[in-house]
Design an enzyme around this catalytic site. Structure first.
Site, PDB file in Angstrom:
ATOM      1  N   HIS A 294      -1.619   5.694   2.744  1.00 16.93           N
ATOM      2  CA  HIS A 294      -1.732   4.600   3.701  1.00 16.93           C
ATOM      3  C   HIS A 294      -2.146   5.149   5.064  1.00 16.93           C
ATOM      4  O   HIS A 294      -1.815   6.286   5.425  1.00 16.93           O
ATOM      5  CB  HIS A 294      -0.393   3.867   3.816  1.00 16.93           C
ATOM      6  CG  HIS A 294      -0.455   2.632   4.655  1.00 16.93           C
ATOM      7  ND1 HIS A 294      -1.199   1.529   4.291  1.00 16.93           N
ATOM      8  CD2 HIS A 294       0.115   2.326   5.847  1.00 16.93           C
ATOM      9  CE1 HIS A 294      -1.071   0.600   5.219  1.00 16.93           C
ATOM     10  NE2 HIS A 294      -0.289   1.056   6.163  1.00 16.93           N
TER      11      HIS A 294
ATOM     12  N   CYS B  38       0.787  -1.239   0.000  1.00 14.69           N
ATOM     13  CA  CYS B  38       0.000   0.000   0.000  1.00 14.69           C
ATOM     14  C   CYS B  38       0.820   1.290   0.000  1.00 14.69           C
ATOM     15  O   CYS B  38       0.748   2.085  -0.936  1.00 14.69           O
ATOM     16  CB  CYS B  38      -0.946  -0.006   1.195  1.00 14.69           C
ATOM     17  SG  CYS B  38      -2.125  -1.371   1.172  1.00 14.69           S
TER      18      CYS B  38
END
Length: 480
Positions: free
Chosen positions: A118, A64
């Site tokens: 994130h 991510c």
């Protein structure tokens, strides 16, 4: 490095297109518009019908934060220095102008909600107003919440804290419950985005609205009606449930992320459980797709669609049992290849797809290009706007991804290159990149699943040398 612009930004010239920017967590390129008609994704498919599907789009690192940091800054992981889930890109690039920030500095109203960066690594300078995140239930069933709560109490009693505590307190890996869409994050987020569009329309200002959905990220939780879209007896398991032959044993790992969830065993996942997990992933995908549809419907209802570029991307691919592994975290095609769909008002190639090699680092310059904005000089990608005119035109000779590994005390970086025919990965010492620990070569013409590493075959000695030279020349030499 481009200079920092004013916080408020300059007025935008009249007629500039709006941007509706959908980010999706852990979404692999397994959708109706990619040819998998068994997947119910009618709303992503309608973006594709009005735009273009990029069949060979690649993230720069299949996890991510590195992927999102790269995309949002328009730079690659070795520039952002984000190779993990612990580092903010502004540690290495304190003055970088992000994608949203660039639009803001050029007169756009820029708003973000949901998972764009994130978790815990938002970037306030990107937005015109503070980023928002939905508050919602993780599970729909009381028994699922009870499992997670019990594990949390056990972990606390053991003295675990922070991320170790969070990892130890995860409930079931999947769940079907007969609850409304707005029970969970993505349903709440869609409602937030609908409200934001209504408010934005009143501003009479071009907008960049970033909406970040978290499904189909684990746990695969979705309302029952989305599970009911699929007959589990018709769900096919991965055709290659084995590691690539002759690849280094660290190239593909089991998928430890999934093992943190309740009752997921280590090692091989039995077929019945694998089918349940795939069912959950598909249901979560369709649930997310329905939320995309709610936002698109409102865009149309408000009369904004005619001047709005719509883009949807998944931050990386995901393995569903391929190579006897799950999750992301590697350089293989299943992980590096990810969905990218783009629609531009008045697009002459609407409904077409392209096999041109593109990278997520190209998204920043592409959107700026399509909006008529100047390109900052720090960008490490190339606008693929010309592909919207001619999807078959010659384009990049390679796309680049990477993934770090610790193996037997060695700190390695896997640098991977996808050309038209091959995937070539070199595992290099992170401190001395002239030291090569292992090499992988997969011939997509004969082995599209990347099941056999042929780098060691004597017949490929010259090819390996040529590809290594191309890999070391890097992305600047691969430009169209």
């Amino acid at each position: 490095m481009a200079a920092m612009g004013s916080c408020l930004g300059a007025p935008a010239p009249a007629g500039r297109p709006n941007i509706l920017f959908f980010a999706v967590d852990d979404l692999r390129a397994e959708l109706g518009c990619y040819g998998q008609k068994y997947i119910h994704s009618p709303n992503i498919d309608r973006i594709a019908a009005a735009g273009m599907v990029f069949r060979r789009a690649y993230c720069q690192q299949a996890v991510c934060s590195p992927s999102r940091s790269s995309l949002m800054t328009g730079t690659r992981p070795d520039t952002t220095k984000v190779w993990d889930l612990e580092t903010h890109f502004r540690a290495a690039l304190p003055k970088v102008i992000t994608l949203g920030q660039h639009f803001k500095n050029n007169g756009y109203f820029v708003q973000g909600m949901g998972k764009i960066y994130h978790g815990g690594f938002d970037d306030p300078e990107t937005w015109s107003v503070p980023w928002k995140n939905p508050k919602a239930e993780s599970y729909g069933l009381p028994e699922s919440r009870a499992i997670a709560q019990k594990k949390l109490e056990v972990a606390k009693a053991a003295g675990k804290k922070g991320k170790a505590l969070s990892r130890s307190a995860r409930g079931p890996a999947f769940e079907s419950s007969d609850v409304p869409d707005a029970t969970f994050h993505d349903g709440v987020l869609a409602d937030m985005a609908v409200t934001a569009l209504r408010e934005i329309k009143a501003r009479q200002q071009p907008f960049f609205l970033a909406v970040g959905f978290i499904r189909p990220h684990l746990p695969f939780v979705a309302p029952k009606k989305y599970w009911d879209l699929y007959d589990p007896s018709q769900i096919k398991l991965a055709p290659n449930p084995f590691r690539p032959k002759d690849a280094p044993d660290y190239a593909v790992l089991d998928g430890g992320e999934m093992r943190a969830y309740d009752r997921i065993p280590n090692g091989h996942i039995p077929d019945d459980l694998a089918r349940q997990l795939k069912h959950g992933y598909y249901a979560a995908t369709s649930y997310m797709d329905a939320q995309v549809g709610k936002v698109l419907d409102e865009l149309n209802r408000l009369g904004l669609a005619g001047n709005t570029i719509v883009i949807l991307w998944g931050d990386h691919g995901w393995k569903l049992g391929e190579h006897d592994a799950w999750c992301k975290h590697s350089c293989v095609e299943n992980d590096a290849n990810a969905p990218l769909v783009l629609s531009v008002p008045g697009q002459k190639t609407a409904g077409q797809s392209t096999d041109a090699l593109v990278e997520f680092v190209d998204i920043y310059p592409t959107l700026a290009d399509l909006a008529g904005l100047p390109l900052p000089n720090h960008l490490e990608g190339t606008s693929f706007a010309p592909l919207l005119e001619n999807p078959k035109r010659p384009w990049k000779t390679a796309a680049f991804s990477q993934y770090p590994r610790s193996a037997g005390g060695r700190q390695l970086m896997g640098y991977s290159m996808r050309t038209d025919r091959y995937r070539f990965t070199a595992w290099l010492d992170r401190q001395d990149k002239q030291k090569v620990d292992a090499v992988e070569l997969y011939d997509h013409q004969n082995d599209p699943q990347e099941n056999v590493n042929v780098a060691g075959l004597p017949a490929h000695r010259e090819l390996v040398a040529s590809l290594m030279k191309q890999l070391r020349a890097g992305w600047p030499a691969a430009k169209p």
